[in-house]
Design a protein around this motif. Structure first.
Motif, PDB file in Angstrom:
ATOM      1  N   UNK A  44       0.848  -1.205   0.000  1.00  0.00           N
ATOM      2  CA  UNK A  44       0.000   0.000   0.000  1.00  0.00           C
ATOM      3  C   UNK A  44       0.879   1.250   0.000  1.00  0.00           C
ATOM      4  N   UNK A  45       2.019   1.172   0.681  1.00  0.00           N
ATOM      5  CA  UNK A  45       2.992   2.264   0.673  1.00  0.00           C
ATOM      6  C   UNK A  45       4.330   1.680   1.115  1.00  0.00           C
ATOM      7  N   UNK A  46       5.379   2.476   0.983  1.00  0.00           N
ATOM      8  CA  UNK A  46       6.705   1.919   1.274  1.00  0.00           C
ATOM      9  C   UNK A  46       7.670   2.974   1.781  1.00  0.00           C
ATOM     10  N   UNK A  47       8.628   2.491   2.558  1.00  0.00           N
ATOM     11  CA  UNK A  47       9.769   3.314   2.957  1.00  0.00           C
ATOM     12  C   UNK A  47      10.994   2.659   2.331  1.00  0.00           C
ATOM     13  N   UNK A  48      11.808   3.452   1.665  1.00  0.00           N
ATOM     14  CA  UNK A  48      13.062   2.931   1.111  1.00  0.00           C
ATOM     15  C   UNK A  48      14.183   3.479   1.982  1.00  0.00           C
ATOM     16  N   UNK A  49      14.912   2.604   2.669  1.00  0.00           N
ATOM     17  CA  UNK A  49      15.990   3.048   3.558  1.00  0.00           C
ATOM     18  C   UNK A  49      17.344   2.866   2.893  1.00  0.00           C
ATOM     19  N   UNK A  50      18.201   3.850   3.029  1.00  0.00           N
ATOM     20  CA  UNK A  50      19.573   3.741   2.497  1.00  0.00           C
ATOM     21  C   UNK A  50      20.536   4.444   3.432  1.00  0.00           C
ATOM     22  N   UNK A  51      21.676   3.809   3.646  1.00  0.00           N
ATOM     23  CA  UNK A  51      22.660   4.390   4.554  1.00  0.00           C
ATOM     24  C   UNK A  51      23.693   5.238   3.797  1.00  0.00           C
ATOM     25  N   UNK A  52      23.820   5.003   2.482  1.00  0.00           N
ATOM     26  CA  UNK A  52      24.859   5.700   1.705  1.00  0.00           C
ATOM     27  C   UNK A  52      24.189   6.809   0.872  1.00  0.00           C
ATOM     28  N   UNK A  53      24.814   7.975   0.886  1.00  0.00           N
ATOM     29  CA  UNK A  53      24.235   9.157   0.254  1.00  0.00           C
ATOM     30  C   UNK A  53      23.938   8.955  -1.244  1.00  0.00           C
ATOM     31  N   UNK A  54      24.893   8.363  -1.981  1.00  0.00           N
ATOM     32  CA  UNK A  54      24.721   8.185  -3.440  1.00  0.00           C
ATOM     33  C   UNK A  54      23.461   7.376  -3.761  1.00  0.00           C
ATOM     34  N   UNK A  55      23.364   6.140  -3.255  1.00  0.00           N
ATOM     35  CA  UNK A  55      22.151   5.361  -3.501  1.00  0.00           C
ATOM     36  C   UNK A  55      20.885   6.040  -2.954  1.00  0.00           C
ATOM     37  N   UNK A  56      21.011   6.740  -1.823  1.00  0.00           N
ATOM     38  CA  UNK A  56      19.860   7.461  -1.264  1.00  0.00           C
ATOM     39  C   UNK A  56      19.343   8.479  -2.288  1.00  0.00           C
ATOM     40  N   UNK A  57      20.286   9.221  -2.908  1.00  0.00           N
ATOM     41  CA  UNK A  57      19.878  10.243  -3.884  1.00  0.00           C
ATOM     42  C   UNK A  57      19.303   9.583  -5.142  1.00  0.00           C
ATOM     43  N   UNK A  58      19.889   8.434  -5.538  1.00  0.00           N
ATOM     44  CA  UNK A  58      19.353   7.791  -6.750  1.00  0.00           C
ATOM     45  C   UNK A  58      17.977   7.182  -6.457  1.00  0.00           C
ATOM     46  N   UNK A  59      17.757   6.722  -5.223  1.00  0.00           N
ATOM     47  CA  UNK A  59      16.422   6.220  -4.853  1.00  0.00           C
ATOM     48  C   UNK A  59      15.406   7.370  -4.901  1.00  0.00           C
ATOM     49  N   UNK A  60      15.807   8.523  -4.385  1.00  0.00           N
ATOM     50  CA  UNK A  60      14.904   9.684  -4.378  1.00  0.00           C
ATOM     51  C   UNK A  60      14.517  10.076  -5.805  1.00  0.00           C
ATOM     52  N   UNK A  61      15.543  10.065  -6.690  1.00  0.00           N
ATOM     53  CA  UNK A  61      15.291  10.450  -8.087  1.00  0.00           C
ATOM     54  C   UNK A  61      14.344   9.443  -8.748  1.00  0.00           C
ATOM     55  N   UNK A  62      14.607   8.161  -8.461  1.00  0.00           N
ATOM     56  CA  UNK A  62      13.765   7.105  -9.043  1.00  0.00           C
ATOM     57  C   UNK A  62      12.290   7.297  -8.642  1.00  0.00           C
ATOM     58  N   UNK A  63      12.088   7.589  -7.361  1.00  0.00           N
ATOM     59  CA  UNK A  63      10.725   7.745  -6.842  1.00  0.00           C
ATOM     60  C   UNK A  63      10.061   8.981  -7.468  1.00  0.00           C
ATOM     61  N   UNK A  64      10.836  10.053  -7.611  1.00  0.00           N
ATOM     62  CA  UNK A  64      10.289  11.273  -8.240  1.00  0.00           C
ATOM     63  C   UNK A  64       9.947  11.005  -9.711  1.00  0.00           C
ATOM     64  N   UNK A  65      10.879  10.361 -10.431  1.00  0.00           N
ATOM     65  CA  UNK A  65      10.647  10.069 -11.854  1.00  0.00           C
ATOM     66  C   UNK A  65       9.404   9.191 -12.039  1.00  0.00           C
ATOM     67  N   UNK A  66       9.194   8.287 -11.071  1.00  0.00           N
ATOM     68  CA  UNK A  66       8.046   7.373 -11.180  1.00  0.00           C
ATOM     69  C   UNK A  66       6.760   8.019 -10.652  1.00  0.00           C
ATOM     70  N   UNK A  67       6.874   9.251 -10.184  1.00  0.00           N
ATOM     71  CA  UNK A  67       5.723   9.983  -9.613  1.00  0.00           C
ATOM     72  C   UNK A  67       5.062   9.192  -8.482  1.00  0.00           C
ATOM     73  N   UNK A  68       5.934   8.681  -7.608  1.00  0.00           N
ATOM     74  CA  UNK A  68       5.426   7.882  -6.478  1.00  0.00           C
ATOM     75  C   UNK A  68       5.773   8.527  -5.131  1.00  0.00           C
ATOM     76  N   UNK A  69       6.018   9.826  -5.130  1.00  0.00           N
ATOM     77  CA  UNK A  69       6.473  10.469  -3.882  1.00  0.00           C
ATOM     78  C   UNK A  69       5.416  10.415  -2.771  1.00  0.00           C
TER      79      UNK A  69
END
Ligand code: SAM
Length: 236
Positions: A44-69
């Protein structure tokens, strides 16, 4: 792989998410898994956790691009510290070593009080996870082993409950090989353990040629014991 098409490995992880649950994917990297699970109406919803800044930023971009914020929140932090106790009904942790996954669960025990389902995919050392689950009273309710791109992956599913519920009498052997997997003995399982046997026998041969010490003898005996356990399962 993208948010429409996951790898077979991650698709198998997703197949164990309870329908319409809120999930946390720890070590999400590109956030493919949570985006896919939400897009397909599985989570129904999700939290994506990341400890490293690079993957964290790429996860954020992915979610924005997919319009799933609205549905997928990306949080920066170590292991389970990104969730509050009781916040999710299912936790996925995939693509790391079993020892690291077990240490994430150990450090975040206080986040597991509502007893979410755990879906864990170690790249190596699944035994560390089975041992942690048993020591902490989680019931291993299912296991998968699969081959993809010449790599072998194990997936462990657990819920809070009787830690020995699915083990029989030979617990040491089952912790190493997996109680479900060693019963099913599919082709991926046979391939994995034949590869391990081959490696262990090479190591043992090298040890036989090295200078004898007490520590070496002990290592040799441990290795021989593991070889025996695996051979008993592969060639009963
Ligand atoms: N889960 C994805 C998968 O299975 O394809 C990505 C796997 S990737 C190999 C492992 C990810 O876990 C990396 O992005 C790494 O930064 C992250 N990671 C490692 N330790 C972590 C921790 N303690 N907490 C959160 N993320 C972690």
């Amino acid at each position: 792989m993208n948010i429409q098409q996951l790898s077979k490995r991650l698709e198998t992880v997703v197949s164990y998410i309870p329908k319409q649950s809120k999930i946390a994917d720890i070590g999400s990297d590109h956030a493919y898994l949570p985006c896919y699970a939400v897009n397909k109406g599985i989570a129904s919803s999700a939290i994506a956790g990341e400890v490293v800044k690079g993957p964290f930023l790429s996860a954020k971009k992915q979610v924005e691009d997919a319009q799933l914020t609205q549905e997928v929140e990306v949080r920066l932090g170590n292991g389970l510290e990104v969730i509050a106790p009781g916040e999710v009904e299912c936790i996925t942790i995939a693509g790391m070593g079993g020892t690291l996954i077990a240490s994430i669960l150990e450090a975040g025990k206080d986040k597991l009080t509502n007893e979410p389902r755990l879906i864990l995919q170690p790249n190596v050392s699944a035994k560390s996870i089975r041992t942690w689950l048993m020591d902490n009273e989680w019931d291993l309710i299912g296991e998968e082993i699969l081959e993809e791109d010449d790599k072998l992956y194990e997936i462990l599913i657990a819920e809070k409950g009787n830690p020995k519920g699915h083990y029989s009498k030979d617990i040491e052997k089952e912790l190493l090989l997996g109680p479900f997997l060693m019963k099913e003995k599919n082709s991926a399982f046979i391939k994995k353990w034949n590869q391990e046997l081959h490696q262990w026998k090479n190591i043992l041969n090298n040890m036989e040629r090295a200078e004898k010490t007490e520590a070496l003898e002990q290592r040799k005996n441990e290795l021989k014991e593991k070889i025996k356990m695996v051979e008993e399962v592969l060639n009963p």
